[in-house]
Design an enzyme around this catalytic site. Structure first.
Site, PDB file in Angstrom:
ATOM      1  CE  LYS A 219      -4.359   1.242   1.621  1.00 50.98           C
ATOM      2  NZ  LYS A 219      -5.880   1.883   2.868  1.00 50.98           N
TER       3      LYS A 219
ATOM      4  CE  LYS B  48     -12.193  -6.502  -5.516  1.00 53.86           C
ATOM      5  NZ  LYS B  48     -10.807  -6.696  -3.837  1.00 53.86           N
TER       6      LYS B  48
ATOM      7  CE  LYS C 281     -13.329   4.691  -1.506  1.00 56.24           C
ATOM      8  NZ  LYS C 281     -12.741   3.362  -0.879  1.00 56.24           N
TER       9      LYS C 281
END
Ligand code: TRP
Length: 328
Positions: A114, A195, A198
């Site tokens: 991340k 997939k 958002k």
């Protein structure tokens, strides 16, 4: 009803979509019938990356709560609460930080991934490194046995077990070993075939109006090779078919797949069947959303009483923890 406890959390980082509904919420609703369940809105976790601008936090927290209730979580059956209203999570997080080797946190795969992916924020913070440890505290403080999550959360469950074991070794048996309950559901694809997420802007949100849902499905991608109505298509290449597999009956799946292969059904008709079936799932949710949004004080009460109930369970564990560490 089993004595065993289930715990799971969801971050208030945005609106919830069909993928969250099928992948998490519906599973939570089933579990509330069988176990003592604790479900919470992980607002502190949202702060580990979205710390600079918290202006949406209240709205998102409310939206997650409304969606959980609209999807069928029942505050009479499950304890629904907000993480920041149960400060015992923070106390346990602090105590666990004393026994957690830095290297364990640094090697959690989501940490480096991340940090590399996210470029618009500085994730070189203490809080972000401690994300899995805060999650560990969330789970251990209820001495939970089962944690329903997606596969992406497996490394966090792994470190939870390791830290629980380390605590038990040092100070005596306080924590049971929690197990992940993996949600056995295919990924829900979004309107573009990737997939549903958002970040891809391809979501059907639970808060979308019927018109928006209809419009999104009508303009959804299908098999790109099927250009004319008379072309034969391959349902496997169509995200619409993928959603049929989740939301339509076996008969309808066969009818639309066969119709696609033989060009006996057009994409619009195929989509109409999907719209009808998704509406069937969403209509009761829309109705309940409307009800809760019109009763904001009810929402406040649910969150306050759920958080008080969670606080009671958490403070019982904290008594054991403090005693076993010779604090009090
Ligand atoms: N990390 C989880 C997610 O992003 C949210 C979460 C926080 C959680 N604390 C938890 C999930 C405890 C399960 C148990 O999905």
């Amino acid at each position: 009803m089993s004595e065993q406890r289930v715990l799971s959390g969801i971050q208030p980082s945005g609106r919830l979509h069909l993928g969250n509904l099928v992948g998490a919420l519906q599973n939570w609703v089933r579990l509330q019938e069988q176990y003592e369940c604790y479900y919470f809105i992980a607002d502190w976790h949202a702060l580990t990356s979205q710390y600079a601008d918290t202006s949406n936090l209240k709205e998102y927290t409310r939206d997650v709560l409304v969606n959980c209730l609209a999807a069928g979580l029942d505050p009479e059956k499950a304890t629904i609460f907000q993480q920041s209203r149960v400060p015992e999570h923070a106390e346990l997080h602090l105590l666990l930080s004393m026994i957690t080797p830095l290297s364990w946190l640094e090697r959690v795969p989501t940490y480096k991934e991340k940090q590399e992916q996210v470029t618009d924020k500085d994730l070189g913070t203490y809080g972000f490194l401690g994300y899995p440890l805060l999650q560990t505290a969330d789970i251990l403080i209820y001495r939970a046995h089962y944690v329903p999550v997606g596969v992406d959360q497996v490394p966090h469950l792994e470190i939870t077990r390791e830290i629980g074991r380390r605590f038990n070794n040092f100070y005596g048996e306080v924590f049971p070993e929690p197990e992940a309950l993996l949600t056995e559901f295919p990924k829900v694809v979004g309107t573009d075939g990737r997939k549903m997420s958002k970040t891809y802007n391809n979501c059907i949100y639970l808060s979308d109006s019927p018109q928006e849902v209809e419009q999104k499905i009508r303009t959804m991608m299908t098999d790109p090779q099927r250009i004319k109505r008379t072309d034969r298509g391959d349902p496997e290449k169509s995200p619409v078919h993928h959603l049929h597999r989740i939301f339509s009956s076996t008969q309808e799946q066969e009818h639309t797949a066969q119709g696609c292969r033989s060009a006996s059904i057009g994409c619009i008709d195929c989509k109409k069947i999907l719209i009808k079936n998704i509406f069937k799932v969403l209509e009761p949710i829309w109705e309940k959303r409307r009800y809760f949004l019109e009763n904001p004080s009810l929402l406040d009460d649910i969150l306050a009483s759920g958080s008080a109930r969670a606080g009671k369970a958490a403070s019982e564990t904290m008594k054991l923890v403090r005693k076993s560490m010779n604090l009090q």
